[in-house]
Design a protein around this motif. Structure first.
Motif, short mmCIF file in Angstrom:
data_model
loop_
_atom_site.label_atom_id
_atom_site.label_comp_id
_atom_site.label_asym_id
_atom_site.label_seq_id
_atom_site.Cartn_x
_atom_site.Cartn_y
_atom_site.Cartn_z
N LEU A 87 0.81 -1.21 0.00
CA LEU A 87 0.00 0.00 0.00
C LEU A 87 0.84 1.27 0.00
CD1 LEU A 87 -2.74 -1.05 2.57
CD2 LEU A 87 -2.79 -1.22 0.08
N GLY A 88 2.18 1.07 -0.03
CA GLY A 88 3.03 2.24 -0.11
C GLY A 88 3.46 2.73 1.25
N ALA A 89 4.56 3.45 1.25
CA ALA A 89 5.13 3.97 2.49
C ALA A 89 4.19 4.95 3.18
CB ALA A 89 6.47 4.64 2.21
N ALA A 90 3.45 5.74 2.39
CA ALA A 90 2.58 6.76 2.99
C ALA A 90 1.53 6.14 3.91
CB ALA A 90 1.90 7.59 1.90
N ALA A 91 0.87 5.07 3.43
CA ALA A 91 -0.16 4.42 4.24
C ALA A 91 0.44 3.78 5.48
CB ALA A 91 -0.89 3.36 3.41
N ALA A 92 1.61 3.15 5.31
CA ALA A 92 2.24 2.50 6.46
C ALA A 92 2.69 3.51 7.50
CB ALA A 92 3.45 1.69 5.97
N VAL A 93 3.27 4.61 7.03
CA VAL A 93 3.72 5.65 7.97
C VAL A 93 2.54 6.30 8.65
CG1 VAL A 93 4.89 7.87 8.15
CG2 VAL A 93 5.87 6.08 6.74
N THR A 94 1.45 6.48 7.92
CA THR A 94 0.24 7.05 8.53
C THR A 94 -0.25 6.17 9.67
OG1 THR A 94 -0.43 8.12 6.46
CG2 THR A 94 -2.15 7.76 8.10
N ASP A 95 -0.30 4.88 9.43
CA ASP A 95 -0.69 3.95 10.49
C ASP A 95 0.25 4.05 11.69
OD1 ASP A 95 -2.83 3.04 9.09
OD2 ASP A 95 -1.91 1.15 8.45
N LEU A 96 1.55 4.16 11.39
CA LEU A 96 2.55 4.24 12.45
C LEU A 96 2.36 5.50 13.29
CD1 LEU A 96 5.10 2.64 13.38
CD2 LEU A 96 6.45 4.23 12.00
N LEU A 97 2.10 6.61 12.61
CA LEU A 97 1.88 7.88 13.32
C LEU A 97 0.62 7.83 14.18
CD1 LEU A 97 2.79 10.46 10.52
CD2 LEU A 97 4.05 10.06 12.64
N LEU A 98 -0.46 7.32 13.61
CA LEU A 98 -1.72 7.25 14.35
C LEU A 98 -1.58 6.36 15.58
CD1 LEU A 98 -4.25 7.00 11.39
CD2 LEU A 98 -3.87 8.96 12.88
N ASP A 99 -0.85 5.25 15.43
CA ASP A 99 -0.62 4.35 16.55
C ASP A 99 0.19 5.05 17.64
OD1 ASP A 99 -0.66 1.61 17.75
OD2 ASP A 99 1.50 1.81 17.49
N GLN A 100 1.21 5.82 17.24
CA GLN A 100 2.03 6.52 18.23
C GLN A 100 1.24 7.60 18.94
OE1 GLN A 100 5.43 5.79 19.09
NE2 GLN A 100 4.68 7.02 20.78
N ILE A 101 0.40 8.32 18.20
CA ILE A 101 -0.44 9.36 18.81
C ILE A 101 -1.36 8.75 19.86
CG2 ILE A 101 -2.31 11.01 18.36
CD1 ILE A 101 -1.02 11.44 15.57
N GLU A 102 -1.95 7.60 19.53
CA GLU A 102 -2.86 6.95 20.47
C GLU A 102 -2.11 6.50 21.73
OE1 GLU A 102 -6.26 5.75 22.15
OE2 GLU A 102 -6.04 6.87 20.28
N LYS A 103 -0.89 5.98 21.56
CA LYS A 103 -0.10 5.57 22.72
C LYS A 103 0.22 6.76 23.61
CE LYS A 103 2.11 1.52 20.58
NZ LYS A 103 3.37 0.96 20.04
N TRP A 104 0.61 7.88 23.01
CA TRP A 104 0.94 9.07 23.81
C TRP A 104 -0.30 9.64 24.50
CZ3 TRP A 104 4.97 12.57 20.86
CH2 TRP A 104 6.19 11.88 20.80
N THR A 105 -1.46 9.51 23.85
CA THR A 105 -2.70 9.97 24.48
C THR A 105 -3.01 9.13 25.72
OG1 THR A 105 -3.56 10.67 22.32
CG2 THR A 105 -5.15 10.43 24.11
N GLN A 106 -2.87 7.81 25.60
CA GLN A 106 -3.14 6.92 26.73
C GLN A 106 -2.17 7.15 27.88
OE1 GLN A 106 -3.10 2.97 25.08
NE2 GLN A 106 -5.01 3.25 23.95
N ARG A 107 -0.94 7.56 27.56
CA ARG A 107 0.06 7.84 28.59
C ARG A 107 -0.07 9.23 29.18
NH1 ARG A 107 5.32 6.84 25.32
NH2 ARG A 107 6.17 8.09 27.03
N GLY A 108 -0.95 10.07 28.61
CA GLY A 108 -1.14 11.41 29.12
C GLY A 108 -0.18 12.44 28.58
N VAL A 109 0.65 12.05 27.59
CA VAL A 109 1.57 13.01 26.98
C VAL A 109 0.79 14.05 26.19
CG1 VAL A 109 3.48 13.28 25.34
CG2 VAL A 109 3.42 11.32 26.89
#
Length: 278
Positions: A229-251
């Motif tokens: 699906l290309g680097a853009a889709a994979a990186v988008t998933d990676l970013l969204l996953d990291q944002i969610e992790k930081w939200t759960q940690r209170g960052v």
């Protein structure tokens, strides 16, 4: 504290009432700097009292003396789970009201927006984007209302939309010892521009993954669904996953998280559109 709107607060220090403010996010309270009555040292501690009487510890984290605005951060030891109204823009002719009043014996302010975006020179020296408001209540002195939110519409409207923060009153030209029924409020947009805590676009660079992480994400995506699906889709998933992790940690708080997710998705869509950046 009076009223039922859960997003506005009263500020105290050593049991002395300082004034009003309101929750702009679950982590930040916005108020008028002059409400803090000389608490100009960095990291001044204040108490934030919510509508239900809960008392939270707060810290004066940012001040803009020229624009008469101050930002107070809620201590990380407290989790504010109150619904935060959305921010919006007011236009001339809109109704407005103020849910905050300095005491139970005081009236609630309401009236009409004369101008939704006027250049106004504050007493502190800055020229800010401001709302010019007419009030239906001729009090002659509106002291004590500063720091309260300006809400678009009528009190009975189902969904409040905060459009400004009350700062100053206009003097009566015929009677200089009185105030006219005209008030000025900084727009929410002005407050957001004044404090970089609400500028989340710079966090995109912080979140941008390394080349190795990108390659791993692309490879994992190919293995999972058998297509590239290309680097853009994979990186988008990676970013969204990291944002969610930081939200759960209170960052990140909820508003920052939502904005970052929106910017991430928007960037992906723009890059996939015809004529988009590859």
């Amino acid at each position: 504290m009076t009223g039922s709107a859960s997003y506005w607060v009263e500020l105290f220090q050593d049991r002395q009432r300082l004034g009003g403010g309101f929750l702009l996010t679950p982590r930040y309270v916005l108020t008028a700097l002059h409400c803090l009555r000389g608490l100009t040292s960095p990291d001044e501690r204040v108490d934030i009292v919510l509508a239900d009487g809960s008392r939270l510890a707060g810290l004066v984290c940012r001040q803009d003396k020229e624009a008469d605005l101050a930002l107070i951060t809620v201590s990380a030891a407290f989790a504010v789970r109150l619904p935060i109204p959305r921010a919006g823009v007011a236009h001339g002719g809109d109704d407005w009201h103020g849910p905050y009043r300095p005491a139970a014996a005081e009236v609630h302010l309401r009236g009409q927006v004369d101008s939704g975006s006027a250049e106004y020179p504050c007493e502190g020296g800055a020229v800010i984007e401001a709302l010019q408001l007419t009030t239906h209540q001729h009090l002659g002195d509106y002291s004590g209302y500063s720091g309260g939110p300006v809400v678009k519409g009528l009190p009975e409207d189902r969904e409040p939309v905060i459009v400004g923060i009350l700062l100053e009153q206009a003097p009566d030209r015929a009677e200089s010892h009185r105030a006219a029924n005209v008030l000025f409020a900084a727009t929410i947009g002005e407050a957001m521009r004044r404090f970089d805590q609400f500028d989340v676009e710079h966090l995109i660079d912080v979140l941008r993954p390394s080349k190795a992480a990108t390659e791993q994400a692309v490879q994992r995506r190919v293995e999972e669904d058998g297509t590239s699906l290309g680097a853009a889709a994979a990186v988008t998933d990676l970013l969204l996953d990291q944002i969610e992790k930081w939200t759960q940690r209170g960052v990140l708080d909820a508003s920052q998280s939502s904005e970052l997710k929106f910017l991430t998705a928007k960037t992906f869509i723009e890059r996939q559109s015809p004529g988009g950046v590859a």
